[in-house]
Design an enzyme around this catalytic site. Structure first.
Site, PDB file in Angstrom:
ATOM      1  N   HIS A 190      -2.244  -5.635   1.626  1.00  0.00           N
ATOM      2  CA  HIS A 190      -3.543  -6.301   1.481  1.00  0.00           C
ATOM      3  C   HIS A 190      -3.293  -7.698   0.939  1.00  0.00           C
ATOM      4  CE1 HIS A 190      -7.620  -7.282   0.128  1.00  0.00           C
ATOM      5  NE2 HIS A 190      -7.021  -7.765  -0.945  1.00  0.00           N
ATOM      6  N   ARG A 195       2.745  -6.729   9.226  1.00  0.00           N
ATOM      7  CA  ARG A 195       2.059  -5.577   9.845  1.00  0.00           C
ATOM      8  C   ARG A 195       2.643  -5.227  11.213  1.00  0.00           C
ATOM      9  NH1 ARG A 195      -3.705  -7.616   7.603  1.00  0.00           N
ATOM     10  NH2 ARG A 195      -3.879  -6.276   5.763  1.00  0.00           N
ATOM     11  N   TYR A 225     -12.587  -2.276  -3.534  1.00  0.00           N
ATOM     12  CA  TYR A 225     -13.086  -2.336  -2.155  1.00  0.00           C
ATOM     13  C   TYR A 225     -14.615  -2.219  -2.084  1.00  0.00           C
ATOM     14  CZ  TYR A 225      -8.416  -2.207  -0.043  1.00  0.00           C
ATOM     15  OH  TYR A 225      -7.137  -2.529   0.383  1.00  0.00           O
ATOM     16  N   ARG A 274      -1.962 -14.532   4.594  1.00  0.00           N
ATOM     17  CA  ARG A 274      -2.698 -13.872   5.682  1.00  0.00           C
ATOM     18  C   ARG A 274      -1.933 -14.018   7.004  1.00  0.00           C
ATOM     19  NH1 ARG A 274      -7.239 -11.701   4.097  1.00  0.00           N
ATOM     20  NH2 ARG A 274      -8.236 -11.557   6.122  1.00  0.00           N
ATOM     21  N   THR A 315      -5.201  -7.283  10.773  1.00  0.00           N
ATOM     22  CA  THR A 315      -5.474  -5.995  10.107  1.00  0.00           C
ATOM     23  C   THR A 315      -5.017  -4.825  10.978  1.00  0.00           C
ATOM     24  OG1 THR A 315      -7.412  -7.001   9.075  1.00  0.00           O
ATOM     25  CG2 THR A 315      -7.322  -4.600   9.086  1.00  0.00           C
ATOM     26  N   LYS A 329       0.812  -1.218   0.000  1.00  0.00           N
ATOM     27  CA  LYS A 329       0.000   0.000   0.000  1.00  0.00           C
ATOM     28  C   LYS A 329       0.856   1.284   0.000  1.00  0.00           C
ATOM     29  CE  LYS A 329      -3.911  -2.258   2.288  1.00  0.00           C
ATOM     30  NZ  LYS A 329      -4.952  -2.128   3.348  1.00  0.00           N
ATOM     31  N   PHE A 342     -15.519   3.711   7.071  1.00  0.00           N
ATOM     32  CA  PHE A 342     -14.153   4.072   6.667  1.00  0.00           C
ATOM     33  C   PHE A 342     -13.928   3.980   5.158  1.00  0.00           C
ATOM     34  CE2 PHE A 342     -14.097  -0.428   8.033  1.00  0.00           C
ATOM     35  CZ  PHE A 342     -13.605  -1.041   6.878  1.00  0.00           C
ATOM     36  N   GLU A 385      -9.691 -10.631  -7.717  1.00  0.00           N
ATOM     37  CA  GLU A 385      -8.738  -9.542  -7.478  1.00  0.00           C
ATOM     38  C   GLU A 385      -7.560  -9.619  -8.462  1.00  0.00           C
ATOM     39  OE1 GLU A 385      -9.727  -8.832  -2.725  1.00  0.00           O
ATOM     40  OE2 GLU A 385      -7.819  -9.756  -3.260  1.00  0.00           O
TER      41      GLU A 385
HETATM   42  P1  CMP Z   1      -7.459  -4.632   3.632  1.00  0.00           P
HETATM   43  O1  CMP Z   1      -7.017  -6.022   3.914  1.00  0.00           O
HETATM   44  O2  CMP Z   1      -6.852  -3.944   2.478  1.00  0.00           O
HETATM   45  O3  CMP Z   1      -9.049  -4.653   3.440  1.00  0.00           O
HETATM   46  C1  CMP Z   1      -9.890  -3.614   3.845  1.00  0.00           C
HETATM   47  C2  CMP Z   1      -9.147  -2.500   4.485  1.00  0.00           C
HETATM   48  O4  CMP Z   1      -9.923  -1.575   5.189  1.00  0.00           O
HETATM   49  C3  CMP Z   1      -8.233  -3.079   5.538  1.00  0.00           C
HETATM   50  O5  CMP Z   1      -7.177  -3.763   4.936  1.00  0.00           O
HETATM   51  C4  CMP Z   1      -7.851  -1.852   6.331  1.00  0.00           C
HETATM   52  O6  CMP Z   1      -6.710  -1.207   5.825  1.00  0.00           O
HETATM   53  C5  CMP Z   1      -9.058  -0.959   6.117  1.00  0.00           C
HETATM   54  N1  CMP Z   1      -9.756  -0.776   7.378  1.00  0.00           N
HETATM   55  C6  CMP Z   1     -10.330  -1.719   8.129  1.00  0.00           C
HETATM   56  N2  CMP Z   1     -10.864  -1.174   9.228  1.00  0.00           N
HETATM   57  C7  CMP Z   1     -10.604   0.151   9.176  1.00  0.00           C
HETATM   58  C8  CMP Z   1     -10.882   1.240  10.016  1.00  0.00           C
HETATM   59  N3  CMP Z   1     -11.563   1.069  11.152  1.00  0.00           N
HETATM   60  N4  CMP Z   1     -10.464   2.451   9.628  1.00  0.00           N
HETATM   61  C9  CMP Z   1      -9.794   2.621   8.470  1.00  0.00           C
HETATM   62  N5  CMP Z   1      -9.493   1.614   7.614  1.00  0.00           N
HETATM   63  C10 CMP Z   1      -9.894   0.396   7.973  1.00  0.00           C
END
Ligand code: CMP
Length: 140
Positions: A117, A104, A51, A87, A93, A11, A59, A128
């Site tokens: 991601h 992460r 997304y 994963r 996340t 990202k 968000f 995807e």
């Molecule tokens: P990703 O795996 O790319 O898939 C969805 C994304 O939404 C996730 O990673 C996060 O980066 C983002 N995300 C999830 N929860 C939140 C949150 N509470 N605020 C901002 N971004 C979020």
């Protein structure tokens, strides 16, 4: 276990800090092979499509704005059980909940700016990958 392919994005927070190589090293150390990779700038439309499943989340706007705020590196990763394995390698996340040794834990800045991601299931991975790569760009 079967050889699978999964879709990955490094990202904008990762490209901004010039840590895409450090992240790729963790991916390869885990036994995953980068079989396709390109650095792009996502359009707003691409990010919204990608997304779309999160469209109703509070968000969503912030997520799309972030994903188009700088370059990203889109990838196809291949390996045994690649979807679950990646994963695991990414970690939770929310980086404050990510296990030691994960991407992460090492690199993510926040739940939004969380560096990577990865697809969550085989069907999602297929969709995807197809959004960003044509078949002849993937060299296994
Ligand atoms: P990703 O795996 O790319 O898939 C969805 C994304 O939404 C996730 O990673 C996060 O980066 C983002 N995300 C999830 N929860 C939140 C949150 N509470 N605020 C901002 N971004 C979020």
């Amino acid at each position: 276990m079967a050889i699978e392919r999964t879709f990955s994005i490094l990202k904008p927070d990762a490209t901004e800090r010039n840590i895409t190589g450090a992240i790729n090293a963790l991916i390869e150390k885990a036994g995953l092979r980068i079989v396709a990779q390109k650095r792009i700038r996502m359009t707003r439309e691409q990010a919204e499509t990608f997304y779309a499943v999160h469209k109703e989340r509070p968000f969503f706007g912030e997520l799309v704005d972030f994903m188009i705020s700088g370059p990203v590196v889109v990838q196809v990763l291949e390996g045994e059980g690649a979807i679950a394995k990646y994963r695991d390698v990414m970690g939770a996340t929310d980086p404050s909940k990510a296990a030691d040794g994960t991407i992460r834990k090492a690199h993510a800045k926040s739940i939004g700016e969380n560096s990577v991601h990865g697809s969550d299931a085989a069907e999602t991975a297929k969709i995807e990958i197809a959004q960003f790569f044509s078949g002849n760009e993937i060299v296994g």
